[in-house]
Scaffold this motif. Structure first.
Motif, short mmCIF file in Angstrom:
data_model
loop_
_atom_site.label_atom_id
_atom_site.label_comp_id
_atom_site.label_asym_id
_atom_site.label_seq_id
_atom_site.Cartn_x
_atom_site.Cartn_y
_atom_site.Cartn_z
N MET A 40 -3.47 8.10 -4.65
CA MET A 40 -4.72 8.20 -3.90
C MET A 40 -4.42 8.63 -2.46
O MET A 40 -3.93 7.84 -1.66
CB MET A 40 -5.45 6.86 -3.90
N LYS A 81 -10.23 9.50 0.25
CA LYS A 81 -11.26 8.54 -0.15
C LYS A 81 -11.86 8.92 -1.50
O LYS A 81 -12.18 8.04 -2.31
CB LYS A 81 -12.35 8.47 0.92
N VAL A 94 -9.73 7.56 -4.19
CA VAL A 94 -9.95 6.12 -4.35
C VAL A 94 -11.23 5.88 -5.16
O VAL A 94 -11.24 5.07 -6.10
CB VAL A 94 -10.02 5.42 -2.99
N PRO A 147 -2.41 4.03 -3.05
CA PRO A 147 -3.22 4.54 -1.94
C PRO A 147 -2.33 4.66 -0.70
O PRO A 147 -1.47 3.82 -0.45
CB PRO A 147 -4.27 3.44 -1.75
N THR A 195 -9.69 1.10 0.38
CA THR A 195 -9.35 0.55 -0.94
C THR A 195 -9.80 -0.90 -1.05
O THR A 195 -10.35 -1.32 -2.09
CB THR A 195 -7.84 0.66 -1.19
N LYS A 237 -13.42 -1.14 -1.78
CA LYS A 237 -13.73 -0.83 -3.18
C LYS A 237 -13.38 -1.99 -4.11
O LYS A 237 -14.06 -2.26 -5.09
CB LYS A 237 -12.99 0.44 -3.62
#
Length: 279
Positions: A105, A108, A111, A130, A138, A141
């Motif tokens: 990742m 964005k 992600v 990430p 992250t 999320k």
């Protein structure tokens, strides 16, 4: 009988278990209580050169019933129909898809795509990488989806997370659903002993990539479990001590065009270590 001879005997029992049916295999390695079982799995990257049906056939041969699915088996942009098809094949074979990844990742959008993918597949865990500047995003999320993410370390060549400590230092004060996928081979090559890493980062270790390496150095090569430098007795002991609740997924990166013999040997050795230390 000497300690060494006894250990080799117990290891042989574990190796034999890889070719037995599920009930026999369970009996051969059931020195642990149900609570303390260390389930063996596969990291999907192992099957980079095989299609889905071939990967399932190999897993059945060695009686491994857990997998962290890689986009090789199930692309990130898969339709709902494709997801249903792939999950159906794993389910029919008695294989549990417990995670997806490794997913890289760098934006964005990446992600976002990773978490949507995990949601659609229906897994509670992403093994991912990430970039450090995306950890705040992250974490947002993770809170939104309630899906855990385990940051994977990739050895001395990796500028982001060569060893687990590099990732741990960036996540240790974040949401507890942000953790580590401890790749023990890469950790060893980066100078961190896997058993010590397990004890140091215990609450943040969500997943394990199990492999052995020929040397605890950058140029260490992938090798069958038990033939390299990693002390698996210490590793299993550390996992017992922290009451590790995840899967121990073998990521076999030697002879990737013909991995079955090495996977069988590695799975048997690892199960043998577990059995020897709990009998």
């Amino acid at each position: 009988m000497s300690t060494r001879r006894n250990f080799l005997l117990q290891t042989a029992l574990g190796m034999a278990a890889t070719t037995m049916g599920p009930l026999a295999a369970t009996a051969a390695v059931s020195g642990r209580s149900d609570k303390a079982q260390l389930p063996v799995g596969m990291a999907g990257y192992t099957f980079a050169k095989f299609n889905l049906d071939q990967a399932i056939a190999i897993m059945n041969r060695v009686n491994i019933k857990n997998i962290s699915v890689k986009d090789i088996q199930l692309p990130l942009n898969s339709s709902e129909e494709k997801i249903k098809e792939v999950l159906g094949k794993f389910s029919a074979a008695g294989i549990h898809v417990y995670a997806v990844g490794v997913i890289y990742m760098k934006t964005k959008q990446a992600v976002d795509e990773a978490f949507e993918y995990a949601r659609r597949v229906g897994v509670p865990l992403i093994v991912g990488v990430p970039t450090p500047d995306l950890l705040d995003y992250t974490e947002e999320k993770i809170k939104t989806y309630n899906i855990r993410l385990a940051v994977h370390n990739h050895g001395p060549e990796d500028a982001l997370y060569p060893g687990p400590k590099n990732a741990y230092d960036l996540i240790k004060n974040r949401d507890p659903r942000l953790g580590l996928c401890l790749d023990i081979g890469h950790a060893t090559r980066a100078g961190e002993a896997p058993d010590k890493a397990v004890l140091a980062y215990k609450n943040r270790i969500f997943d394990l990539h199990i492999k052995d390496v020929s040397a605890a150095a950058k140029d260490g090569k992938a090798i069958e479990l038990g033939r390299g430098v990693i002390d698996f007795k210490k590793l299993v002991g550390a996992l017992d001590k922290i009451n590790y609740q995840g899967v121990c997924s073998i990521e076999y990166e030697k002879d990737m065009s013909d991995p079955l013999p090495g996977i069988a040997e590695s799975a048997g050795y690892f199960r043998g270590v577990i059995h020897a230390l709990n009998s």
